[in-house]
Design a protein around this motif. Structure first.
Motif, PDB file in Angstrom:
ATOM      1  N   HIS A 187       0.770  -1.157  -0.014  1.00  0.00           N
ATOM      2  CA  HIS A 187       0.060   0.093   0.065  1.00  0.00           C
ATOM      3  C   HIS A 187       0.874   1.167   0.125  1.00  0.00           C
ATOM      4  O   HIS A 187       1.802   1.377   0.822  1.00  0.00           O
ATOM      5  N   SER A 209      -1.618  -1.028  -4.008  1.00  0.00           N
ATOM      6  CA  SER A 209      -2.639  -0.090  -3.587  1.00  0.00           C
ATOM      7  C   SER A 209      -2.321   1.305  -3.244  1.00  0.00           C
ATOM      8  O   SER A 209      -1.128   1.436  -2.693  1.00  0.00           O
ATOM      9  N   TYR A 239      -5.616  -1.354  -6.802  1.00  0.00           N
ATOM     10  CA  TYR A 239      -6.496  -0.859  -5.819  1.00  0.00           C
ATOM     11  C   TYR A 239      -6.370   0.674  -5.320  1.00  0.00           C
ATOM     12  O   TYR A 239      -5.382   1.015  -5.229  1.00  0.00           O
ATOM     13  N   LEU A 267      -7.928   1.836   2.678  1.00  0.00           N
ATOM     14  CA  LEU A 267      -7.435   0.360   2.750  1.00  0.00           C
ATOM     15  C   LEU A 267      -7.865  -0.136   4.000  1.00  0.00           C
ATOM     16  O   LEU A 267      -8.499  -1.244   4.459  1.00  0.00           O
ATOM     17  N   VAL A 286     -10.496  -6.167  -0.389  1.00  0.00           N
ATOM     18  CA  VAL A 286      -9.367  -6.249  -1.237  1.00  0.00           C
ATOM     19  C   VAL A 286      -8.470  -7.657  -1.088  1.00  0.00           C
ATOM     20  O   VAL A 286      -8.200  -8.155  -1.989  1.00  0.00           O
ATOM     21  N   SER A 309     -10.394 -10.104  -3.199  1.00  0.00           N
ATOM     22  CA  SER A 309     -10.215  -9.778  -4.538  1.00  0.00           C
ATOM     23  C   SER A 309      -8.822 -10.471  -4.966  1.00  0.00           C
ATOM     24  O   SER A 309      -8.591 -11.168  -5.787  1.00  0.00           O
TER      25      SER A 309
END
Length: 258
Positions: free
Chosen positions: A97, A125, A200, A236, A243, A246
């Motif tokens: 992330h 992300s 994402y 997030l 997430v 997925s």
């Protein structure tokens, strides 16, 4: 203590207590200034077929006495051998992330360039290649501690107006500044990711480049598309389970087990 009298260096990766027989391994790379502890709850909410490993960079938690690193290439180089030592032949996924997405991407590029096994999937992300994704290295270097904290508060990393005591600041700021310096100094060489990429992001993330997470379409091999969730840069933490599932669906399609 080591033979030189310095404290022994901690591991670069920590893991979940369970999952050693799982068919897949997921490596999680935290955001700038983040630590493994902030993502450890993923072990409980990821599908059970995933063993989770968390990157712990110097300058935080059990590695607090180690100096935080501030150069992306140096971090990738330092990570590569420990990372390869974590691999055991199972298909693996890298998920990061923000700064963690940049770090995971560059680690994948370096690993495969040196003949290592490619990830089955890169989950990116809150960061995508392109201009305008954050302050430059020079800008970060010029920021006072107060400006740095204001910046991360704007992004939702911590509540605005929160006054941290000096002891807490001394533990948080070096790692945060180091990660932001590393991100700000990134020189994009347009290297493709050596694996499929799923992206994402938050619908209101001010750090995403023009085109948002679809900027990965020019890097993924192939690009599996982007999914946006309500929220800003730190969307997030409200949508982690969605997430995770997925990522699980993507990985099971890409690397089915026997």
């Amino acid at each position: 203590m080591s033979a030189t009298g310095d404290p022994p260096r901690a591991r670069w990766f920590t893991g979940s207590e369970a999952g050693h027989d799982a068919p897949y391994t997921v490596f999680v790379f935290p955001h700038a200034g983040g630590s493994a502890a902030q993502y450890r709850s993923w072990s409980a909410t990821l599908p059970p077929e995933f063993e989770t490993r968390f990157v712990q960079l110097p300058g935080r938690q059990e590695r607090l006495r180690e100096e935080a690193m501030d150069d992306l290439d140096s971090i990738v180089e330092a990570l590569q051998d420990p990372f390869e030592g974590e691999l055991d032949g199972r298909p693996y996924l890298l998920f990061g992330h923000s700064f963690g997405a940049l770090l995971a991407y560059r680690l994948a590029v370096a690993l495969v360039a040196d003949g290592g096994p490619a990830p089955a999937l890169l989950g990116a992300s809150g960061w995508a290649p392109g201009p305008g994704t954050g302050p430059s290295r020079e800008r970060v270097a010029d920021m006072s501690d107060e400006e740095l904290l204001d910046r991360v508060a704007e992004l939702g990393m911590m509540p605005r107006g929160v006054a941290l005591d000096p002891a807490t600041l001394a533990t948080v700021l070096p790692a945060l500044r180091g990660d932001l310096l590393a991100a700000g100094g990134f020189q994009d060489d347009l290297a493709p990711a050596p694996c499929p990429v799923a992206a994402y992001g938050g619908t209101d993330d001010p750090l995403l480049p023009a085109g948002g997470m679809d900027a990965w379409a020019r890097r993924g091999s192939p690009f599996l598309g982007s999914t946006l969730f309500p929220g800003g840069h730190f969307y997030l933490f409200d949508h982690a389970v969605a997430v995770q599932h997925s990522l699980g669906r993507h990985l099971r399609r890409l690397a089915p087990t026997v």
